[in-house]
Design a protein around this motif. Structure first.
Motif, PDB file in Angstrom:
ATOM      1  N   GLU A  48       0.910  -0.945   0.122  1.00  0.00           N
ATOM      2  CA  GLU A  48      -0.009  -0.082  -0.048  1.00  0.00           C
ATOM      3  C   GLU A  48       0.782   1.109  -0.109  1.00  0.00           C
ATOM      4  N   GLY A  49       2.141   1.263   0.446  1.00  0.00           N
ATOM      5  CA  GLY A  49       2.784   2.443   0.690  1.00  0.00           C
ATOM      6  C   GLY A  49       2.340   3.206   2.144  1.00  0.00           C
ATOM      7  N   ASN A  50       2.912   4.209   2.182  1.00  0.00           N
ATOM      8  CA  ASN A  50       2.591   4.841   3.703  1.00  0.00           C
ATOM      9  C   ASN A  50       0.957   5.497   3.462  1.00  0.00           C
ATOM     10  N   LEU A  51       0.364   5.179   4.557  1.00  0.00           N
ATOM     11  CA  LEU A  51      -1.149   5.388   4.682  1.00  0.00           C
ATOM     12  C   LEU A  51      -1.249   6.665   5.958  1.00  0.00           C
ATOM     13  N   MET A  52      -2.035   7.459   5.641  1.00  0.00           N
ATOM     14  CA  MET A  52      -2.604   8.353   6.852  1.00  0.00           C
ATOM     15  C   MET A  52      -4.040   8.221   6.751  1.00  0.00           C
ATOM     16  N   ARG A  53      -4.486   7.794   7.948  1.00  0.00           N
ATOM     17  CA  ARG A  53      -5.806   7.331   8.276  1.00  0.00           C
ATOM     18  C   ARG A  53      -6.381   8.341   9.241  1.00  0.00           C
ATOM     19  N   LEU A  54      -7.639   8.988   8.766  1.00  0.00           N
ATOM     20  CA  LEU A  54      -8.337   9.786   9.705  1.00  0.00           C
ATOM     21  C   LEU A  54      -9.720   9.056  10.135  1.00  0.00           C
ATOM     22  N   ASN A  55      -9.724   8.691  11.384  1.00  0.00           N
ATOM     23  CA  ASN A  55     -10.568   7.884  12.269  1.00  0.00           C
ATOM     24  C   ASN A  55     -11.591   8.900  12.541  1.00  0.00           C
ATOM     25  N   VAL A  56     -12.624   8.773  11.980  1.00  0.00           N
ATOM     26  CA  VAL A  56     -13.650   9.798  12.269  1.00  0.00           C
ATOM     27  C   VAL A  56     -14.743   9.316  13.156  1.00  0.00           C
ATOM     28  N   ARG A  57     -15.029   9.698  14.368  1.00  0.00           N
ATOM     29  CA  ARG A  57     -16.367   9.320  15.139  1.00  0.00           C
ATOM     30  C   ARG A  57     -17.252  10.325  15.597  1.00  0.00           C
ATOM     31  N   LEU A  58     -18.418   9.958  15.639  1.00  0.00           N
ATOM     32  CA  LEU A  58     -19.455  10.794  16.219  1.00  0.00           C
ATOM     33  C   LEU A  58     -20.437  10.014  16.966  1.00  0.00           C
ATOM     34  N   MET A  59     -20.888  10.273  18.127  1.00  0.00           N
ATOM     35  CA  MET A  59     -21.724   9.518  18.862  1.00  0.00           C
ATOM     36  C   MET A  59     -22.989   9.857  18.943  1.00  0.00           C
ATOM     37  N   LYS A  60     -23.279  10.177  17.578  1.00  0.00           N
ATOM     38  CA  LYS A  60     -24.891  10.464  17.246  1.00  0.00           C
ATOM     39  C   LYS A  60     -25.205  10.019  15.800  1.00  0.00           C
ATOM     40  N   PRO A  61     -26.283   9.382  15.427  1.00  0.00           N
ATOM     41  CA  PRO A  61     -26.748   8.996  13.967  1.00  0.00           C
ATOM     42  C   PRO A  61     -26.318   9.953  13.000  1.00  0.00           C
ATOM     43  N   ASN A 107      11.482  13.246   5.729  1.00  0.00           N
ATOM     44  CA  ASN A 107      10.151  13.443   4.773  1.00  0.00           C
ATOM     45  C   ASN A 107       9.320  12.275   4.863  1.00  0.00           C
ATOM     46  N   VAL A 108       8.002  12.157   4.591  1.00  0.00           N
ATOM     47  CA  VAL A 108       7.314  11.047   4.574  1.00  0.00           C
ATOM     48  C   VAL A 108       6.184  11.322   3.448  1.00  0.00           C
ATOM     49  N   THR A 109       6.268  10.433   2.464  1.00  0.00           N
ATOM     50  CA  THR A 109       5.479  10.762   1.318  1.00  0.00           C
ATOM     51  C   THR A 109       4.362   9.805   1.331  1.00  0.00           C
ATOM     52  N   TYR A 110       3.087   9.928   1.468  1.00  0.00           N
ATOM     53  CA  TYR A 110       1.776   9.044   1.664  1.00  0.00           C
ATOM     54  C   TYR A 110       1.578   8.716   0.309  1.00  0.00           C
ATOM     55  N   GLU A 111       1.110   7.603  -0.009  1.00  0.00           N
ATOM     56  CA  GLU A 111       0.368   6.909  -1.042  1.00  0.00           C
ATOM     57  C   GLU A 111      -1.065   7.068  -0.939  1.00  0.00           C
ATOM     58  N   TRP A 112      -1.860   7.118   0.129  1.00  0.00           N
ATOM     59  CA  TRP A 112      -3.200   7.015   0.416  1.00  0.00           C
ATOM     60  C   TRP A 112      -3.523   7.516   1.505  1.00  0.00           C
ATOM     61  N   ALA A 113      -4.862   8.304   1.801  1.00  0.00           N
ATOM     62  CA  ALA A 113      -5.564   8.715   2.927  1.00  0.00           C
ATOM     63  C   ALA A 113      -6.804   8.090   3.097  1.00  0.00           C
ATOM     64  N   ASP A 114      -7.153   7.529   4.301  1.00  0.00           N
ATOM     65  CA  ASP A 114      -8.144   6.752   4.611  1.00  0.00           C
ATOM     66  C   ASP A 114      -9.147   7.836   5.450  1.00  0.00           C
ATOM     67  N   PHE A 115     -10.374   7.693   5.181  1.00  0.00           N
ATOM     68  CA  PHE A 115     -11.389   8.342   5.874  1.00  0.00           C
ATOM     69  C   PHE A 115     -12.284   7.118   6.412  1.00  0.00           C
ATOM     70  N   ASP A 116     -12.030   6.871   7.772  1.00  0.00           N
ATOM     71  CA  ASP A 116     -12.522   5.867   8.509  1.00  0.00           C
ATOM     72  C   ASP A 116     -13.973   6.340   9.169  1.00  0.00           C
ATOM     73  N   PHE A 117     -14.999   5.828   8.641  1.00  0.00           N
ATOM     74  CA  PHE A 117     -16.396   6.259   9.444  1.00  0.00           C
ATOM     75  C   PHE A 117     -16.927   4.676   9.610  1.00  0.00           C
ATOM     76  N   ALA A 118     -15.951   3.774  10.212  1.00  0.00           N
ATOM     77  CA  ALA A 118     -16.502   2.701  10.960  1.00  0.00           C
ATOM     78  C   ALA A 118     -17.404   2.792  11.925  1.00  0.00           C
ATOM     79  N   PRO A 119     -18.428   1.963  12.021  1.00  0.00           N
ATOM     80  CA  PRO A 119     -18.766   0.993  11.241  1.00  0.00           C
ATOM     81  C   PRO A 119     -19.432   1.029   9.892  1.00  0.00           C
ATOM     82  N   HIS A 120     -19.376   2.092   9.396  1.00  0.00           N
ATOM     83  CA  HIS A 120     -20.293   2.504   8.060  1.00  0.00           C
ATOM     84  C   HIS A 120     -19.504   2.114   6.781  1.00  0.00           C
ATOM     85  N   ALA A 121     -18.271   2.791   6.815  1.00  0.00           N
ATOM     86  CA  ALA A 121     -17.670   2.734   5.522  1.00  0.00           C
ATOM     87  C   ALA A 121     -16.054   3.168   5.600  1.00  0.00           C
TER      88      ALA A 121
END
Length: 265
Positions: A48-61, A107-121
């Motif tokens: 995958e190469g270097n990953l930056m993952r944004l774990n996004v959470r909200l305790m409301k629907p 320096n860090v070069t990222y290949e992908w950025a994740d948007f983690d809306f688990a458990p939804h997508a």
């Protein structure tokens, strides 16, 4: 006031880029945006190469529009927050590679950025050549939410890669062909320019060696000099590669990948 999401960064680095010093420097550099967790990629993830993952959470629907208040929360709070977070993260990722780092970090070069809306997508977006998350990321997240609500995806889709690996490969192949044609056209243009210059030099030399008849000399003067056979077209424009994010890869838990065209869904 509507609640806002919380953010935790999960940075996954290749063995070549990971070190304790690097981890400490990343945590220090991003602490004004969010808490950062930094680790080395597992052996099965190193392609995958270097990953930056944004774990996004909200305790409301917020993900399913059918749930009460979800749409209001998504459009009035979540989307503005997401646009701001994406912009700030892109700037931080880019700027990280423009400053000096302590010994042991680089320096860090990222290949992908994740948007983690688990458990939804979970969305995995290609990072551009300037180490930035695409500005269209919030709109892509919104489109995924819309399509998920319409039942466009199977339940066992583990990750949505935007664009798909196959789409990236096809675009790069098409661009390589476009670049080849450009180089051929440029070579032909330069050859035509050289030929025209040589013809013009020859015509000027001929005029000096053999004086023109009075009528011919007068016509040449009126037209601005000797006529040059042929006329070269303008120089071709060099193509610029712009990644198209329209075709996605729906990656299932069993390793199956389905190509998904978001324009026609």
């Amino acid at each position: 006031m509507l609640p806002k999401p919380s953010l935790v960064l999960q940075v996954r680095l290749s063995p070549e880029d990971f070190s304790e010093a690097q981890a400490a420097e990343i945590k220090r550099s991003y602490m004004y945006l969010a808490q950062s967790l930094v680790s080395e990629l597992g052996e099965d993830e190193r392609g995958e190469g270097n990953l930056m993952r944004l774990n996004v959470r909200l305790m409301k629907p917020f993900w399913n529009p059918a749930e009460e208040g979800a749409d209001e929360l998504w459009h009035l709070s979540f989307m503005p927050w997401l646009a701001n977070a994406t912009r700030n993260m892109s700037t931080a990722m880019h700027n990280y590679n423009t400053v000096l780092h302590p010994i042991g970090a680089g320096n860090v070069t990222y290949e992908w950025a994740d948007f983690d809306f688990a458990p939804h997508a979970i969305l995995r977006l290609k990072v551009d050549d300037e180490n930035r998350i695409p500005a269209a990321a919030p709109k892509l997240c919104d489109r995924v939410r819309e399509l998920a609500a319409a039942g466009a995806f199977d339940e066992d889709v583990a990750l949505i890669r935007i664009p798909s690996r196959a789409s990236i490969a096809a675009q790069e192949e098409a661009f390589a062909e476009e670049l080849r044609r450009y180089r051929e056209a440029l070579a032909a243009y330069e050859a035509a320019e050289a030929e025209m210059t040589a013809s013009a030099d020859g015509a000027e030399a001929s005029d000096v060696a053999t004086p023109a008849e009075p009528a011919e000399a007068e016509m040449a003067a009126e037209s601005g000099g000797a006529e040059v056979p042929g006329e070269a077209a303008g120089a071709p424009s060099e193509p610029v590669f712009e990644l198209d994010y329209a075709v996605w890869g729906l990656e299932h838990a069993d390793g199956t990948v389905v190509e998904f065209d978001s324009r026609t869904a």
